[in-house]
Design an enzyme around this catalytic site. Structure first.
Site, PDB file in Angstrom:
ATOM      1  N   ARG A 103      54.551  13.874  72.705  1.00  0.00           N
ATOM      2  CA  ARG A 103      53.966  12.783  73.166  1.00  0.00           C
ATOM      3  C   ARG A 103      52.565  12.976  73.626  1.00  0.00           C
ATOM      4  O   ARG A 103      51.527  12.360  73.425  1.00  0.00           O
ATOM      5  CB  ARG A 103      54.488  12.011  74.288  1.00  0.00           C
ATOM      6  CG  ARG A 103      53.779  10.892  74.702  1.00  0.00           C
ATOM      7  CD  ARG A 103      53.493   9.935  73.791  1.00  0.00           C
ATOM      8  NE  ARG A 103      54.205   9.602  72.849  1.00  0.00           N
ATOM      9  CZ  ARG A 103      54.213   8.944  71.729  1.00  0.00           C
ATOM     10  NH1 ARG A 103      52.730   8.847  71.433  1.00  0.00           N
ATOM     11  NH2 ARG A 103      54.797   8.570  70.891  1.00  0.00           N
ATOM     12  N   LYS A 138      31.209   6.949  80.320  1.00  0.00           N
ATOM     13  CA  LYS A 138      32.067   5.718  80.316  1.00  0.00           C
ATOM     14  C   LYS A 138      33.254   6.144  79.800  1.00  0.00           C
ATOM     15  O   LYS A 138      33.568   5.794  78.491  1.00  0.00           O
ATOM     16  CB  LYS A 138      31.611   4.599  79.772  1.00  0.00           C
ATOM     17  CG  LYS A 138      30.096   3.941  80.459  1.00  0.00           C
ATOM     18  CD  LYS A 138      29.696   2.770  79.923  1.00  0.00           C
ATOM     19  CE  LYS A 138      28.552   2.237  80.657  1.00  0.00           C
ATOM     20  NZ  LYS A 138      27.869   1.252  79.933  1.00  0.00           N
ATOM     21  N   LYS A 170      18.768   6.334  87.371  1.00  0.00           N
ATOM     22  CA  LYS A 170      18.854   5.047  86.845  1.00  0.00           C
ATOM     23  C   LYS A 170      18.313   3.983  87.530  1.00  0.00           C
ATOM     24  O   LYS A 170      17.666   4.253  88.863  1.00  0.00           O
ATOM     25  CB  LYS A 170      20.206   4.741  86.626  1.00  0.00           C
ATOM     26  CG  LYS A 170      20.923   5.855  85.711  1.00  0.00           C
ATOM     27  CD  LYS A 170      22.339   5.569  85.321  1.00  0.00           C
ATOM     28  CE  LYS A 170      22.778   4.311  84.707  1.00  0.00           C
ATOM     29  NZ  LYS A 170      22.864   4.512  83.089  1.00  0.00           N
ATOM     30  N   GLU A 203      15.499   6.288  83.621  1.00  0.00           N
ATOM     31  CA  GLU A 203      15.685   5.103  83.057  1.00  0.00           C
ATOM     32  C   GLU A 203      14.567   3.906  83.373  1.00  0.00           C
ATOM     33  O   GLU A 203      13.986   3.744  84.376  1.00  0.00           O
ATOM     34  CB  GLU A 203      16.945   4.379  83.700  1.00  0.00           C
ATOM     35  CG  GLU A 203      17.344   3.070  82.921  1.00  0.00           C
ATOM     36  CD  GLU A 203      18.769   2.647  83.401  1.00  0.00           C
ATOM     37  OE1 GLU A 203      19.818   2.839  82.797  1.00  0.00           O
ATOM     38  OE2 GLU A 203      18.781   1.818  84.395  1.00  0.00           O
ATOM     39  N   ASP A 225      16.174   1.152  78.659  1.00  0.00           N
ATOM     40  CA  ASP A 225      17.266   0.365  78.788  1.00  0.00           C
ATOM     41  C   ASP A 225      17.370  -1.274  78.591  1.00  0.00           C
ATOM     42  O   ASP A 225      16.509  -1.896  78.924  1.00  0.00           O
ATOM     43  CB  ASP A 225      17.864   0.410  80.352  1.00  0.00           C
ATOM     44  CG  ASP A 225      19.326  -0.101  80.432  1.00  0.00           C
ATOM     45  OD1 ASP A 225      20.159   0.375  79.797  1.00  0.00           O
ATOM     46  OD2 ASP A 225      19.368  -0.687  81.539  1.00  0.00           O
TER      47      ASP A 225
END
Length: 286
Positions: A103, A138, A170, A203, A225
């Site tokens: 698995r 992410k 950011k 950013e 962005d």
């Protein structure tokens, strides 16, 4: 195995150890109860889908860590284009150990192959442009090592691995710092106190912010962005090659080509790792 700083034998060992602890706990009681200890068997890893295979090298490490007596024969290496009916590898040895590893091998390879497949597809949409496809942070907690590795196998480029190996200022960092100049200057002061050098990416949300970054300098890359292609093209012109540029924010298979044609150097896509369909694989005894 890809040449990436995070792909160390120790990192893989710890990942597999943690994953086996989650899955096996105090024992694979199904195998211990139903399969004779002395049984030696074989199994094939079958492809039941179409795409780009990933996780083969990892599977070899998993089988070896579960039981050094297991031997793996690879038929199709990482990065292979596969179709339904292909055999990726065979494994032979103690039957209980094959079942215990099954698995974890499948979970890793199915997801990694899905990521590699989508990465290869998006990369193909960039053909003829200079843009390179980047992943993001992410990722699935505790599975980043596999997901980043899969992006490489699919032909993409890894962005920073974590918060420790690159500084990205950011929008929230900039707002909390009081502006772009303040954020960049504070970052340089911080790195000086540490005696460290880390690449700095900033950013930007508007052309005005791009101009502010250019006025300060001292950075590695400018991130653009959530800009439309026309604005991106203008931003790339403003930068004029002084720094690499990266487009980010909501880029899909339907928009990535137009973004690439603006002249940006990199395009980061979070969906590479957070919104993919796993490839269908199975391990079958024979």
């Amino acid at each position: 195995m890809q040449n990436a700083p995070y792909l160390t034998p120790e990192a893989l060992r710890l990942f597999i150890q943690s994953a086996l602890a989650e899955d096996v706990g105090d024992g694979d009681h199904s195998s211990l109860a139903g399969v004779p200890a002395e049984a030696r068997k074989q199994a094939r890893l079958l492809v039941k889908d179409e795409g780009v295979l990933a996780g083969v090298a990892l599977a070899q490490v998993i089988f070896g860590q579960v039981d050094a007596a297991l031997t793996v024969q690879v038929q199709l290496p990482d990065g292979s284009r596969v179709k339904h009916g292909d055999v990726a590898l065979t494994v032979e040895g103690p039957a209980r150990s094959i079942l215990t590893a099954e698995r974890l091998v499948l979970n890793c390879m199915q997801r990694m192959s899905g990521i590699a497949t989508h990465t290869a597809y998006l990369t193909s949409l960039l053909a003829g442009t200079k843009a390179r496809l980047l992943d993001t942070r992410k990722t699935t907690p505790n599975f980043r090592i596999c997901e980043k590795w899969a992006v490489l196998i699919g032909g993409g480029v890894n962005h920073r691995y974590g918060l420790f190996d690159m500084i990205i200022l950011k929008d929230n960092h900039v707002d909390y710092a009081g502006g772009i100049r303040q954020a960049i200057e504070a970052t340089h002061a911080y790195l000086k106190t540490l005696g460290r050098e880390l690449p700095i990416v900033v950013e930007t949300r508007t052309l005005e912010e791009v101009q502010q970054v250019l006025a300060v300098g001292g950075i590695e890359r400018i991130m653009l962005d959530n800009m439309k292609p026309d604005t991106l093209r203008e931003a790339v012109g403003l930068v004029g090659g002084r720094f690499p540029t990266e487009a980010s924010g909501g880029i899909t298979e339907h928009t990535i080509r137009a973004v690439a044609e603006t002249g940006v150097d990199f395009i980061s896509v979070g969906a590479l790792t957070h919104s993919v369909k796993s490839l269908d694989l199975s391990l079958k005894a024979f």
